[in-house]
Design a protein around this motif. Structure first.
Motif, mmCIF file in Angstrom:
data_model
loop_
_atom_site.group_PDB
_atom_site.id
_atom_site.type_symbol
_atom_site.label_atom_id
_atom_site.label_comp_id
_atom_site.label_asym_id
_atom_site.label_seq_id
_atom_site.Cartn_x
_atom_site.Cartn_y
_atom_site.Cartn_z
ATOM 1 N N VAL A 1 0.869 -1.181 0.000
ATOM 2 C CA VAL A 1 0.000 0.000 0.000
ATOM 3 C C VAL A 1 0.900 1.223 0.000
ATOM 4 C CG1 VAL A 1 -1.809 1.235 1.251
ATOM 5 C CG2 VAL A 1 -1.768 -1.284 1.279
ATOM 6 N N VAL A 2 0.704 2.095 -0.994
ATOM 7 C CA VAL A 2 1.614 3.225 -1.209
ATOM 8 C C VAL A 2 0.823 4.508 -1.414
ATOM 9 C CG1 VAL A 2 3.534 4.078 -2.618
ATOM 10 C CG2 VAL A 2 3.142 1.616 -2.433
ATOM 11 N N ASN A 3 1.140 5.549 -0.624
ATOM 12 C CA ASN A 3 0.528 6.857 -0.890
ATOM 13 C C ASN A 3 1.286 7.496 -2.054
ATOM 14 O OD1 ASN A 3 2.645 7.254 1.238
ATOM 15 N ND2 ASN A 3 2.156 9.409 0.939
ATOM 16 N N VAL A 4 0.557 7.825 -3.095
ATOM 17 C CA VAL A 4 1.162 8.261 -4.358
ATOM 18 C C VAL A 4 0.777 9.700 -4.694
ATOM 19 C CG1 VAL A 4 1.320 5.924 -5.309
ATOM 20 C CG2 VAL A 4 -0.771 7.249 -5.652
ATOM 21 N N GLY B 1 -2.373 1.720 -4.917
ATOM 22 C CA GLY B 1 -2.008 3.126 -4.887
ATOM 23 C C GLY B 1 -3.079 3.946 -4.182
ATOM 24 N N VAL B 2 -2.620 4.821 -3.291
ATOM 25 C CA VAL B 2 -3.532 5.672 -2.526
ATOM 26 C C VAL B 2 -3.114 7.131 -2.738
ATOM 27 C CG1 VAL B 2 -4.505 6.146 -0.247
ATOM 28 C CG2 VAL B 2 -3.751 3.811 -0.808
ATOM 29 N N TYR C 1 2.575 5.876 -16.918
ATOM 30 C CA TYR C 1 3.250 4.711 -16.337
ATOM 31 C C TYR C 1 2.553 3.385 -16.618
ATOM 32 C CZ TYR C 1 6.177 8.092 -13.998
ATOM 33 O OH TYR C 1 7.055 9.117 -13.750
ATOM 34 N N GLY C 2 1.448 3.387 -17.347
ATOM 35 C CA GLY C 2 0.745 2.151 -17.668
ATOM 36 C C GLY C 2 0.258 1.407 -16.440
ATOM 37 N N VAL C 3 -0.147 2.153 -15.417
ATOM 38 C CA VAL C 3 -0.540 1.552 -14.140
ATOM 39 C C VAL C 3 -1.741 0.633 -14.310
ATOM 40 C CG1 VAL C 3 -1.531 2.104 -11.872
ATOM 41 C CG2 VAL C 3 0.468 3.349 -12.698
ATOM 42 N N THR C 4 -1.605 -0.588 -13.815
ATOM 43 C CA THR C 4 -2.696 -1.567 -13.846
ATOM 44 C C THR C 4 -3.154 -1.955 -12.447
ATOM 45 O OG1 THR C 4 -1.150 -3.436 -13.887
ATOM 46 C CG2 THR C 4 -1.874 -2.559 -16.027
ATOM 47 N N PHE C 5 -2.409 -1.560 -11.418
ATOM 48 C CA PHE C 5 -2.787 -1.946 -10.059
ATOM 49 C C PHE C 5 -3.947 -1.086 -9.560
ATOM 50 C CE2 PHE C 5 1.150 0.634 -9.711
ATOM 51 C CZ PHE C 5 0.707 1.717 -8.969
ATOM 52 N N MET D 1 -6.260 1.478 -7.514
ATOM 53 C CA MET D 1 -6.033 2.786 -6.898
ATOM 54 C C MET D 1 -7.304 3.185 -6.150
ATOM 55 S SD MET D 1 -3.027 4.308 -8.331
ATOM 56 C CE MET D 1 -3.391 6.033 -8.462
ATOM 57 N N THR D 2 -7.106 3.867 -5.020
ATOM 58 C CA THR D 2 -8.243 4.388 -4.270
ATOM 59 C C THR D 2 -8.453 5.853 -4.624
ATOM 60 O OG1 THR D 2 -7.021 5.248 -2.354
ATOM 61 C CG2 THR D 2 -7.574 2.885 -2.335
ATOM 62 N N ASP D 3 -9.507 6.410 -4.057
ATOM 63 C CA ASP D 3 -9.678 7.850 -4.194
ATOM 64 C C ASP D 3 -8.644 8.551 -3.325
ATOM 65 O OD1 ASP D 3 -10.764 7.348 -1.655
ATOM 66 O OD2 ASP D 3 -12.511 8.616 -1.966
ATOM 67 N N LYS D 4 -8.561 9.857 -3.482
ATOM 68 C CA LYS D 4 -7.587 10.662 -2.752
ATOM 69 C C LYS D 4 -7.973 10.727 -1.278
ATOM 70 C CE LYS D 4 -6.967 14.458 -5.017
ATOM 71 N NZ LYS D 4 -6.698 15.805 -5.566
#
Length: 164
Positions: free
Chosen positions: A30-33, A62-63, A87-91, A93-96
């Protein structure tokens, strides 16, 4: 199973979910992005981890967070477009959300209780702080923002929580 997995979240596209639904019983990082941070290129390494380990029972989550110098100012649509196009992100993601302070999301209220390798718990230091969860939702590692997602210590921690 950790009650952390029952915490309600909202996906980047506005759908209600839980951490457990996003992890699907897999280990997770879990990563804050943030899209406008000097550390934003870490998205590339996060996506590489997702591709490398997804079939072995792992996901990145991604958070987005705008708490650090306003480095995630966009709407959910802006964030999704940036992550996909750049970045072609496929994982998932949550809302902000907020990760520190009185308005910190309950997920981060719990995650920040976990110490890093030096034994330090508490507030997220900056964008791209990483929390490793095992498949049952227990926090088993915390890596500060300057630790790259593909650093040897992160990789070995991920390998240690993957199913045999």
């Amino acid at each position: 199973m950790s009650d952390l997995l029952d915490l309600p979240l909202t996906t980047l596209d506005g759908e209600p979910t839980t951490l457990g639904a996003l992890t699907g019983g897999r280990a997770a990082l879990v990563v804050n992005v943030a899209s406008k941070c000097g550390l934003t290129p870490q998205y590339g390494a996060l996506e590489a981890l997702q591709k490398e380990y997804a079939d072995r029972g792992f996901t990145v989550i991604g958070v987005p967070c705008n708490q650090f110098k306003g480095q995630e100012p966009g709407s959910a649509e802006d964030i999704a477009e940036f992550c996909s196009a750049t970045y072609g992100v496929t994982f998932p993601m949550t809302d902000k959300v907020e990760v520190n302070g009185g308005d910190a999301h309950p997920l981060y209220q719990r995650l920040t209780a976990a110490p890093d390798a030096a034994g330090e718990a508490g507030d997220v230091q900056w964008n791209f702080e990483k929390f490793l969860l095992d498949g049952s939702g227990e926090v088993v590692g915390r890596f500060r923002p300057m630790t790259l997602p593909d650093a040897p210590e992160v990789r070995s921690a991920i390998e240690a929580v993957l199913p045999a």
